[in-house]
Design an enzyme around this catalytic site. Structure first.
Site, PDB file in Angstrom:
ATOM      1  N   LYS A 117       1.039 -10.243 -26.564  1.00 43.33           N
ATOM      2  CA  LYS A 117       0.780 -11.200 -27.642  1.00 43.33           C
ATOM      3  C   LYS A 117       2.036 -11.368 -28.480  1.00 43.33           C
ATOM      4  CE  LYS A 117      -4.211 -10.952 -28.291  1.00 43.33           C
ATOM      5  NZ  LYS A 117      -5.327 -10.750 -29.249  1.00 43.33           N
ATOM      6  N   HIS A 145     -13.389  -8.143 -39.070  1.00 48.19           N
ATOM      7  CA  HIS A 145     -12.873  -6.779 -38.886  1.00 48.19           C
ATOM      8  C   HIS A 145     -13.389  -5.862 -39.991  1.00 48.19           C
ATOM      9  CE1 HIS A 145      -9.361  -9.050 -36.876  1.00 48.19           C
ATOM     10  NE2 HIS A 145     -10.021  -8.468 -35.906  1.00 48.19           N
ATOM     11  N   ARG A 162     -18.720  -9.817 -30.539  1.00 48.82           N
ATOM     12  CA  ARG A 162     -19.254 -11.005 -31.212  1.00 48.82           C
ATOM     13  C   ARG A 162     -20.265 -11.748 -30.356  1.00 48.82           C
ATOM     14  NH1 ARG A 162     -13.517 -13.474 -32.179  1.00 48.82           N
ATOM     15  NH2 ARG A 162     -13.409 -12.450 -30.160  1.00 48.82           N
ATOM     16  N   SER A 222      -9.002 -14.317 -35.325  1.00 44.49           N
ATOM     17  CA  SER A 222      -7.730 -14.383 -36.057  1.00 44.49           C
ATOM     18  C   SER A 222      -6.962 -15.649 -35.691  1.00 44.49           C
ATOM     19  CB  SER A 222      -6.879 -13.147 -35.738  1.00 44.49           C
ATOM     20  OG  SER A 222      -7.549 -11.987 -36.155  1.00 44.49           O
TER      21      SER A 222
END
Ligand code: COA
Length: 160
Positions: A41, A17, A90, A128
């Site tokens: 989440k 990040h 990514r 994460s």
């Protein structure tokens, strides 16, 4: 003034990040890091903890503000004069998901554009949840996080 926004869950903030934040800052005069209160989440860190880790990690970087938001990102952007969204990509799996979100955000009222930044080679493998898992299993994650995020994680894993 050109205002960019980098939204996400940041549970926790990682060096991946930080790479996007540093590079995204060059594209705008002010960058808002927006912690989404994501109902789908179940984050490990409270919104307040995530805002604190972002503010601490970005305090020397420039015109950055850490905020949280509920509801639609496009609504937050409209209310706060945001010009575009920044997202890190990514790999090809990220791209499919990000493309859907970007197209939807362009079709929702406000027609917001998204700028994709390809993740740096040093951090493209980070996520994460992987960091949370390794930390809870006793692994050393210090190389993947801003230094001030580690104490937050250690408190959760009782390694403080
Ligand atoms: N480096 C490291 N990790 C990265 C990364 C990078 N550059 N980019 C993404 N990731 C990882 C995150 O760590 C996270 O990992 P995890 O799932 O293992 O925890 C994962 O990729 C997801 O990234 P995140 O940026 O947190 O996205 P998200 O999918 O949780 O949230 C929002 C996306 C918040 C932007 C989106 O849900 C949103 O806008 N919500 C508001 C409601 C709304 O408007 N919905 C309609 C959208 S069209």
């Amino acid at each position: 003034m050109i205002i960019g926004i980098y939204p996400g869950t940041f549970d926790p903030l990682t060096n991946g990040h930080m790479d996007i934040i540093r590079r995204g800052l060059r594209l705008c005069d002010r960058l808002i890091i927006a912690v989404a209160v994501n109902l789908l989440k179940k984050p490990l860190f409270s919104v307040e903890e995530r805002l604190e880790m972002i503010s601490d990690s970005c305090k020397d970087l420039g015109n950055i503000e850490a905020v949280s938001f509920n509801g639609l990102l496009v609504d937050y952007c409209k209310e706060n004069g945001v010009n575009f969204i920044i997202r890190g990509v990514r790999d090809s799996a990220d791209f499919g998901y990000e493309r859907s979100m970007a197209l939807m955000n362009r079709r929702l009222p406000g027609a917001l554009e998204t700028v994709f930044m390809v993740s740096d080679g040093e951090s493209h493998f980070l996520s994460s949840s992987m960091i949370r898992e390794i930390a809870f299993l006793g692994g050393d994650v210090s190389a993947f996080l801003p230094s001030n995020v580690l104490p937050f994680l250690n408190r959760k894993t009782n390694r403080a």
